[in-house]
Design a protein around this motif. Structure first.
Motif, PDB file in Angstrom:
ATOM      1  N   VAL A 101       0.829  -1.209   0.000  1.00  0.00           N
ATOM      2  CA  VAL A 101       0.000   0.000   0.000  1.00  0.00           C
ATOM      3  C   VAL A 101       0.863   1.260   0.000  1.00  0.00           C
ATOM      4  CG1 VAL A 101      -1.780   1.276   1.245  1.00  0.00           C
ATOM      5  CG2 VAL A 101      -1.879  -1.227   1.150  1.00  0.00           C
ATOM      6  N   LEU A 102       1.881   1.300   0.846  1.00  0.00           N
ATOM      7  CA  LEU A 102       2.665   2.537   0.980  1.00  0.00           C
ATOM      8  C   LEU A 102       3.381   2.943  -0.310  1.00  0.00           C
ATOM      9  CD1 LEU A 102       4.188   2.577   4.590  1.00  0.00           C
ATOM     10  CD2 LEU A 102       2.111   3.636   3.725  1.00  0.00           C
ATOM     11  N   PRO A 103       4.079   2.044  -0.998  1.00  0.00           N
ATOM     12  CA  PRO A 103       4.737   2.475  -2.239  1.00  0.00           C
ATOM     13  C   PRO A 103       3.747   3.018  -3.269  1.00  0.00           C
ATOM     14  CG  PRO A 103       5.611   0.351  -1.546  1.00  0.00           C
ATOM     15  CD  PRO A 103       4.426   0.657  -0.664  1.00  0.00           C
ATOM     16  N   LYS A 104       2.578   2.378  -3.370  1.00  0.00           N
ATOM     17  CA  LYS A 104       1.572   2.865  -4.323  1.00  0.00           C
ATOM     18  C   LYS A 104       1.062   4.233  -3.908  1.00  0.00           C
ATOM     19  CE  LYS A 104      -0.341  -1.551  -5.879  1.00  0.00           C
ATOM     20  NZ  LYS A 104      -1.534  -2.409  -5.733  1.00  0.00           N
ATOM     21  N   LEU A 105       0.843   4.393  -2.610  1.00  0.00           N
ATOM     22  CA  LEU A 105       0.346   5.669  -2.100  1.00  0.00           C
ATOM     23  C   LEU A 105       1.383   6.776  -2.360  1.00  0.00           C
ATOM     24  CD1 LEU A 105      -1.758   7.291  -0.505  1.00  0.00           C
ATOM     25  CD2 LEU A 105      -0.672   6.500   1.608  1.00  0.00           C
ATOM     26  N   ILE A 106       2.639   6.457  -2.100  1.00  0.00           N
ATOM     27  CA  ILE A 106       3.714   7.434  -2.311  1.00  0.00           C
ATOM     28  C   ILE A 106       3.779   7.829  -3.797  1.00  0.00           C
ATOM     29  CG2 ILE A 106       6.252   7.650  -2.364  1.00  0.00           C
ATOM     30  CD1 ILE A 106       6.181   6.006   0.332  1.00  0.00           C
ATOM     31  N   ASP A 107       3.678   6.831  -4.663  1.00  0.00           N
ATOM     32  CA  ASP A 107       3.717   7.125  -6.114  1.00  0.00           C
ATOM     33  C   ASP A 107       2.530   7.994  -6.535  1.00  0.00           C
ATOM     34  OD1 ASP A 107       6.027   5.779  -6.441  1.00  0.00           O
ATOM     35  OD2 ASP A 107       5.134   3.942  -7.275  1.00  0.00           O
ATOM     36  N   ALA A 108       1.359   7.653  -5.983  1.00  0.00           N
ATOM     37  CA  ALA A 108       0.151   8.391  -6.359  1.00  0.00           C
ATOM     38  C   ALA A 108       0.249   9.847  -5.915  1.00  0.00           C
ATOM     39  CB  ALA A 108      -1.086   7.723  -5.743  1.00  0.00           C
ATOM     40  N   ILE A 109       0.773  10.065  -4.722  1.00  0.00           N
ATOM     41  CA  ILE A 109       0.886  11.449  -4.230  1.00  0.00           C
ATOM     42  C   ILE A 109       1.955  12.195  -5.027  1.00  0.00           C
ATOM     43  CG2 ILE A 109       1.504  12.884  -2.234  1.00  0.00           C
ATOM     44  CD1 ILE A 109       0.298  10.646  -0.463  1.00  0.00           C
ATOM     45  N   ALA A 114      -6.345   0.188  -2.616  1.00  0.00           N
ATOM     46  CA  ALA A 114      -6.682   0.881  -1.365  1.00  0.00           C
ATOM     47  C   ALA A 114      -6.006   2.243  -1.290  1.00  0.00           C
ATOM     48  CB  ALA A 114      -6.289   0.028  -0.166  1.00  0.00           C
ATOM     49  N   HIS A 115      -4.849   2.370  -1.931  1.00  0.00           N
ATOM     50  CA  HIS A 115      -4.146   3.661  -1.882  1.00  0.00           C
ATOM     51  C   HIS A 115      -5.011   4.772  -2.471  1.00  0.00           C
ATOM     52  CE1 HIS A 115      -3.269   1.929  -5.794  1.00  0.00           C
ATOM     53  NE2 HIS A 115      -3.054   3.153  -6.234  1.00  0.00           N
ATOM     54  N   GLU A 116      -5.897   4.403  -3.422  1.00  0.00           N
ATOM     55  CA  GLU A 116      -6.784   5.417  -4.009  1.00  0.00           C
ATOM     56  C   GLU A 116      -7.792   5.920  -2.978  1.00  0.00           C
ATOM     57  OE1 GLU A 116      -8.458   3.591  -7.493  1.00  0.00           O
ATOM     58  OE2 GLU A 116      -6.459   3.310  -8.370  1.00  0.00           O
ATOM     59  N   ARG A 117      -8.230   5.006  -2.097  1.00  0.00           N
ATOM     60  CA  ARG A 117      -9.139   5.419  -1.024  1.00  0.00           C
ATOM     61  C   ARG A 117      -8.440   6.400  -0.086  1.00  0.00           C
ATOM     62  NH1 ARG A 117     -13.543   1.903  -0.755  1.00  0.00           N
ATOM     63  NH2 ARG A 117     -14.358   3.372   0.767  1.00  0.00           N
ATOM     64  N   VAL A 118      -7.167   6.121   0.159  1.00  0.00           N
ATOM     65  CA  VAL A 118      -6.398   6.999   1.047  1.00  0.00           C
ATOM     66  C   VAL A 118      -6.263   8.373   0.400  1.00  0.00           C
ATOM     67  CG1 VAL A 118      -4.204   7.389   2.237  1.00  0.00           C
ATOM     68  CG2 VAL A 118      -5.145   5.064   2.083  1.00  0.00           C
ATOM     69  N   VAL A 119      -5.945   8.400  -0.889  1.00  0.00           N
ATOM     70  CA  VAL A 119      -5.788   9.679  -1.597  1.00  0.00           C
ATOM     71  C   VAL A 119      -7.105  10.455  -1.534  1.00  0.00           C
ATOM     72  CG1 VAL A 119      -5.477  10.733  -3.865  1.00  0.00           C
ATOM     73  CG2 VAL A 119      -3.924   8.918  -3.107  1.00  0.00           C
ATOM     74  N   ALA A 120      -8.231   9.762  -1.757  1.00  0.00           N
ATOM     75  CA  ALA A 120      -9.531  10.437  -1.705  1.00  0.00           C
ATOM     76  C   ALA A 120      -9.797  11.015  -0.320  1.00  0.00           C
ATOM     77  CB  ALA A 120     -10.639   9.448  -2.090  1.00  0.00           C
ATOM     78  N   PHE A 121      -9.420  10.256   0.706  1.00  0.00           N
ATOM     79  CA  PHE A 121      -9.595  10.725   2.091  1.00  0.00           C
ATOM     80  C   PHE A 121      -8.745  11.975   2.315  1.00  0.00           C
ATOM     81  CE2 PHE A 121      -8.798  10.882   6.628  1.00  0.00           C
ATOM     82  CZ  PHE A 121      -9.992  10.481   7.212  1.00  0.00           C
ATOM     83  N   LEU A 122      -7.498  11.932   1.841  1.00  0.00           N
ATOM     84  CA  LEU A 122      -6.588  13.069   2.033  1.00  0.00           C
ATOM     85  C   LEU A 122      -7.115  14.308   1.308  1.00  0.00           C
ATOM     86  CD1 LEU A 122      -3.068  11.362   1.662  1.00  0.00           C
ATOM     87  CD2 LEU A 122      -4.355  11.847   3.747  1.00  0.00           C
ATOM     88  N   GLU A 123      -7.754  14.084   0.158  1.00  0.00           N
ATOM     89  CA  GLU A 123      -8.345  15.217  -0.573  1.00  0.00           C
ATOM     90  C   GLU A 123      -9.511  15.804   0.213  1.00  0.00           C
ATOM     91  OE1 GLU A 123      -9.307  13.379  -4.286  1.00  0.00           O
ATOM     92  OE2 GLU A 123      -7.436  14.064  -5.242  1.00  0.00           O
ATOM     93  N   ARG A 124     -10.316  14.896   0.772  1.00  0.00           N
ATOM     94  CA  ARG A 124     -11.502  15.342   1.489  1.00  0.00           C
ATOM     95  C   ARG A 124     -11.121  16.197   2.704  1.00  0.00           C
ATOM     96  NH1 ARG A 124     -14.603  13.083   5.232  1.00  0.00           N
ATOM     97  NH2 ARG A 124     -13.714  10.997   5.106  1.00  0.00           N
TER      98      ARG A 124
END
Lengths: 321, 282
Positions: free
Chosen positions: A309-317, B268-278
């Motif tokens: 999850v973290l690497p994907k999240l980091i890439d997405a941000i 799931a990272h997309e859910r996190v990004v959406a939460f961070l946007e909200r």
């Protein structure tokens, strides 16, 4: 209550945020609020301390290579013994604050209440609040006669507020002889390069725990914290394991944080951790164990592997900037 | 480290030939606590933590014990003496530390100690430590159960000694200890003449596991039990009365509600990004 003293730590003329929080709390309970400070720059700090409600600041001045505990502790004790001491002393639960409080307590033979997370006025003086059993219980306590009452308060318990006062009057303090107790000398200071905000002042905190699997994976936590302009934190488990230094620890035996956002990565949520972060406005938890207690307080819980999850999240941000 | 010492059955009886500074006697303050993994409760009438049943060595103290063992080894000789206080004569946690390699233990046990605060505890420890005059006292930065975090400094003041708290590295010099002390910004290098009190943070050393041999040996190691009368302390300064503070109430804290739980299926990272946007972090 007539008078409260606040132990006000300052660095290069700038009072610590905890000092200003304690001044705000003191102003709500006493008609006279005074500060005790040390180090170079107290005269400069007197401006901001005054603006936050301190009418005087007792200046123990530069301590040279001495540690603050014995010298400032002795100075406070002798001021109290000389008369005109306060009803209460508020001390921040910091490295030096604890040292000073311990020395004052033993010198004046007064007890301490530490890890205070709230204060209210009762019929017989101040009542302190403490988090017990990982924050599931609130214990309220008070002193039964010994004066001054010394409360050691955790950071972020109160909100700093300017009162519109002018600069505090600076009162130089003669430091009494502290003999052998002052034997420890600082021979070198190392400031680790710190990017971004301090852990207990950060608006975003990203913490890692045992679920990271190995010390090197903490880099993911640091990376995410940096991207969100936050500070990296840690559970006690990985501090005990030596992965990261104690200064990163969030929890009962570490720092209390109250950021807008707390992201717990691979942290199961031992009560000792949760007491230090459950005041966060928003909590996101990533853990592969769906029964991890951290999920019971998370606004968004991700049941998943932090390594994925973290690497994907980091890439997405990163892709957004 | 003196390699020869690893062959000795007991640390500290034979001086090491190379690298000897001098014999080093270290006291380690240790606390025996209810198992933190178990159910903890407060006595409804006294509001003291219930300490019945088996107590364990506080994990935080295992770092001090390990550090003491290493310092004595590096000095080429000396004793590691545990000092502990308990209202009910409990020794199982002390046996654990003895099994790690400590030389002896002193337990101050007395019904009058129940409800003691940090200053009362420091008074008792100081009286016990004065009897054998160690070169160095080690303690954890705070206990896991009470976490007051001031007892070691109060102890140092009562002994008239210097103290260095939050040590993340400790080594011996000539008549002094060299400590890296944790600070907000990094660490300070501190030199402190002996005798002194030093508190160690967790993670400074890797505590050894007691070996089978160590566990067997621990059974016959000296464990002195002392009372308040033995130490000549006025009991009115100890226990709940000496603490001069009282619990007013114990209540359940406001519970925090849990939110949405999502099982990761690769996105799931997309859910996190959406939460961070909200919440406008992004």
């Amino acid at each position: 209550m007539e008078k409260i003293w606040v132990l006000a730590e300052q660095s290069r003329g700038e009072p610590s945020s905890t000092a200003l929080e304690l001044l705000a709390a003191a102003g709500g309970h006493a008609s006279v609020v005074e500060a005790v400070s040390w180090g170079e720059g107290v005269a400069q700090a007197a401006q901001v301390l005054g603006e936050h409600g301190a009418s005087k600041v007792y200046d123990c001045r530069g301590l040279g290579s001495s540690l603050p505990g014995p010298r400032v502790g002795a100075a406070i004790a002798s001021l109290v013994e000389a008369g005109g001491g306060p009803d209460c002393i508020f001390v921040g639960q910091t490295y030096d604050g604890r040292d000073v409080a311990g020395r004052v307590s033993a010198r004046l033979d007064v007890p301490l209440l530490t890890n205070v997370v709230g204060l209210s006025s009762g019929d017989e003086g101040l009542v302190s609040e403490h988090a017990a059993f990982g924050g599931s219980k609130v214990v309220r306590a008070r002193f039964t006669g010994a004066k001054p009452e010394v409360f050691v308060v955790r950071a972020k318990t109160f909100t700093a507020a300017a009162t519109g006062g002018s600069a505090a009057e600076v009162v130089p303090v003669e430091l009494p002889d502290t003999g052998a107790t002052d034997g420890a000398k600082v021979v070198g200071r190392h400031e680790e390069e710190q990017e971004g905000p301090k852990l207990d002042e950060a608006d975003v905190v990203v913490s890692g725990g045992r679920g990271l699997g190995a010390a090197e994976n903490y880099a993911l936590v640091e990376e995410l914290a940096k991207l969100l302009k936050g500070a990296p934190g840690a559970s006690r488990a990985i501090v005990d394991a030596g992965w990261v230094p104690y200064s990163h620890q969030v929890g009962q035996t570490g720092k209390t944080v109250k950021p807008s956002l707390y992201i717990a990565c691979g942290i199961s949520g031992a009560t000792q951790h949760m007491v230090g972060m459950k005041g966060a406005k928003n909590i996101i938890a990533v853990n592969k164990d769906e029964s991890a207690p951290i999920f019971s307080i998370a606004d968004l819980g991700i049941v998943g592997d932090v390594h994925k999850v973290l690497p994907k999240l980091i890439d997405a941000i990163r892709a957004r900037s | 480290m003196c390699p020869k010492l690893s062959f000795l059955p007991r640390v500290g009886q034979v001086p090491c030939i190379s690298g000897t500074i001098r014999d080093m006697n270290v006291a380690v303050c240790v606390k025996q606590i209810p198992d933190p993994a178990g159910e903890l409760s407060l006595d409804p009438s006294t509001h003291n933590l219930v300490r019945e049943g088996k107590l364990v060595l506080d994990d935080s103290d295992s770092y001090g014990v390990e550090m003491a063992l290493q310092l004595v080894e590096s000095a080429g000789g000396g004793d590691v003496t545990l000092v502990s206080m308990a209202p009910n004569g409990e020794t199982s946690g002390l046996r654990t530390a003895l099994a790690m390699g400590a030389t002896a233990a002193v337990l101050i046990s007395d019904a009058a100690l129940a409800g003691s605060d940090a200053l009362g505890t420091a008074r008792v420890l100081a009286a016990a430590i004065r009897r054998f005059q160690p070169d160095l006292v080690l303690a954890a930065t705070e206990s896991t159960d009470g976490y007051t975090g001031t007892t070691p400094v109060q102890l140092a003041e009562l002994l008239g000694w210097p103290s260095v708290t939050f040590a993340k590295h400790v080594e011996l010099g000539e008549g002094l200890v060299k400590v890296r002390r944790q600070t907000e910004a990094g660490y300070d290098e501190v030199e402190c003449p002996l005798p002194a009190v030093v508190t160690v943070t967790a993670g400074v050393v890797e505590p050894r596991y007691p070996s089978f041999k160590g566990i067997m040996a621990a059974r016959s190691k000296p464990l002195d039990e002392l009372t308040i009368a033995d130490l000549g302390i006025d009991p009115s300064q100890l226990g709940a009365a000496g603490a001069r503070q009282e619990v007013v109430s114990v209540e359940d804290a406001a519970a925090r509600q849990s939110g949405e739980i999502v099982v990761d299926e690769g996105d799931a990272h997309e859910r996190v990004v959406a939460f961070l946007e909200r919440i406008k972090v992004l």
